[in-house]
Design an enzyme around this catalytic site. Sequence first.
Site, mmCIF file in Angstrom:
data_model
loop_
_atom_site.group_PDB
_atom_site.id
_atom_site.type_symbol
_atom_site.label_atom_id
_atom_site.label_comp_id
_atom_site.label_asym_id
_atom_site.label_seq_id
_atom_site.Cartn_x
_atom_site.Cartn_y
_atom_site.Cartn_z
ATOM 1 N N ARG A 261 0.837 -1.203 0.000
ATOM 2 C CA ARG A 261 0.000 0.000 0.000
ATOM 3 C C ARG A 261 0.868 1.248 0.000
ATOM 4 N NH1 ARG A 261 -4.873 -2.040 4.104
ATOM 5 N NH2 ARG A 261 -5.197 -3.975 2.926
ATOM 6 N N ARG A 276 2.002 1.482 10.322
ATOM 7 C CA ARG A 276 1.499 1.743 8.968
ATOM 8 C C ARG A 276 2.673 1.646 8.023
ATOM 9 N NH1 ARG A 276 -3.139 3.961 7.088
ATOM 10 N NH2 ARG A 276 -3.814 4.428 9.201
ATOM 11 N N GLU A 348 -6.055 -1.577 14.657
ATOM 12 C CA GLU A 348 -6.896 -2.354 13.761
ATOM 13 C C GLU A 348 -6.097 -3.514 13.168
ATOM 14 O OE1 GLU A 348 -8.541 -0.155 10.411
ATOM 15 O OE2 GLU A 348 -8.693 -2.052 9.320
ATOM 16 N N SER A 351 -10.440 -6.370 9.301
ATOM 17 C CA SER A 351 -11.607 -5.682 8.789
ATOM 18 C C SER A 351 -12.393 -6.769 8.071
ATOM 19 C CB SER A 351 -11.126 -4.644 7.780
ATOM 20 O OG SER A 351 -11.823 -3.454 7.925
ATOM 21 N N ARG A 389 0.638 -5.470 13.196
ATOM 22 C CA ARG A 389 0.001 -4.920 14.401
ATOM 23 C C ARG A 389 -0.273 -6.010 15.420
ATOM 24 N NH1 ARG A 389 -4.111 -0.996 11.052
ATOM 25 N NH2 ARG A 389 -2.515 0.428 10.238
#
Length: 425
Positions: A261, A276, A348, A351, A389
């Site tokens: 990403r 991130r 997070e 998802s 994470r």
Amino acid sequence: MLDLKFIRENAEKVRIAVKNKNEKADVDAILELDEKKRKLQFEFDNLRAEQNKISQQIPTLKKKGEDVSGILAKMKNVSVEVKSISSKLTEISENLEQLLLTVPNIPHADVPIGNDESDNVFVREWGKKTEFAFDSKEHLELCEQNNLLDLKRATKLSGSGFVAFTHKGAMLERALINFMLDFHVRKHNYEEISLPILVNRKTMIGTGQLPKLADDMYHVEQDDLFLVPTAEVSVTNFYGGEILANDDLPKKFISYSPCFRREAGSYGQDTKGLQRIHQFNKVEMVRLVEPEKSYEILDEMVGEAEAILQALGLHYRVLTLATGDLSFASAKTYDLEVWAPASQKYLEVSSISNFMDFQSRRASLRYRDENGKVRFLHTLNGSGLATPRTFIALIEAYQNADGSIEIPEVLRPYLGGLDYFQNIL
RNA sequence: GGAGACGUGUCCGAGUGGCUUAAGGAGCACGCUUGGAAAGCGUGUAUGCGGCAACGUAUCUAGGGUUCAAAUCCCUACGUCUCCGCCA
């Protein structure tokens, strides 16, 4: 992609969805083009019918020795007109298609309306926040002490936002991946699959990453290929363009892949350490199911992702995403946030979304139901889980006063029986 | 990267310009036949769009072109296979 018929008949609903999702899509332009297209298609069909009919008579007339030059001349004109209408039709269809690709999925009626992540709604939590009887260390310090990461050298190789797992860090990451894969395969009956992580444009459109998120994707220009941001892309598109038999459903895939990403526009946010990064590893659950069952299965998948965190003994909470935080293609999404006890925040790690028939329409994923009727199936996916994470929460939660890290029971078989990392500096 | 062959429906496979709205076969579904089954016989069997329907139209890998008319001829791209080169 939404059904054009649905948009035609529920324009207002679509407008509201666009607004609540903070998207820009011109519903009126779509309706207008649709109208134009259908009119033109009607003209085209009629003209073609005439052309086909007369063209079929020509050889018979010739055989009878009749003079067909007049007909040929007339048909020449028809032919020119057919081509002209046909090219207009193609142009309108392409424009319409482009516009349709910018319309987001409609949120499920249950989804809380809200502008951003602050409007997400708490569903439940599991476990307790770890309390330390000593001064706890944040993950970067623990990594340094135990030699688990090398951020500087990774930056040297690729730039900021890339990480290197070193020594036991690399092993722990691999242990997490293998544990998650095995867990889902053995306990939840997933079929493991490993697919290309470099995919073409059509594939990216199929799951909805393109055209909207073009700036967030790594693109190999020479071959017009994209690095996947999640295994969802290749796995969901795997049966693209096919019609599956009723017996083929449901499909349950678990797939490990690196994810890429660019994170354009998120500079400065969570840039520290592993939070991130441009490249990370993830184990992804993907389901292709009958439409009637998709919401039931969404709940099931949330439970499956939770089971991983529970097995690792990590406190987490479950949230329902509000409309403004919902992704472009999703109708309903739950987030799992794991507690990082030293950093004192929720991260997070998963998802889980129901896309209903939104991705199926784009990728043309269909099946024949028990009555032989061809229908779009429903697609769902969810992380199970993202490793960086999880890694943070794990080492923070399992640290000891001396900075050593205990290994949760379930991971020990993946680390040759090792039960803790000691400062190896 | 170079050369050649090929790409037809769920599958196999015929089809090199017009009675092909794609032959034939296999598979599948239903029916007849049977005590039951097999065999046999008959019927049906792609998808999109428009239409209540009849039907019309599009799709023979994709996109262009030639023609009154294209699965068929021409061009391009993609894919598959074979040989050569290079290479984990």
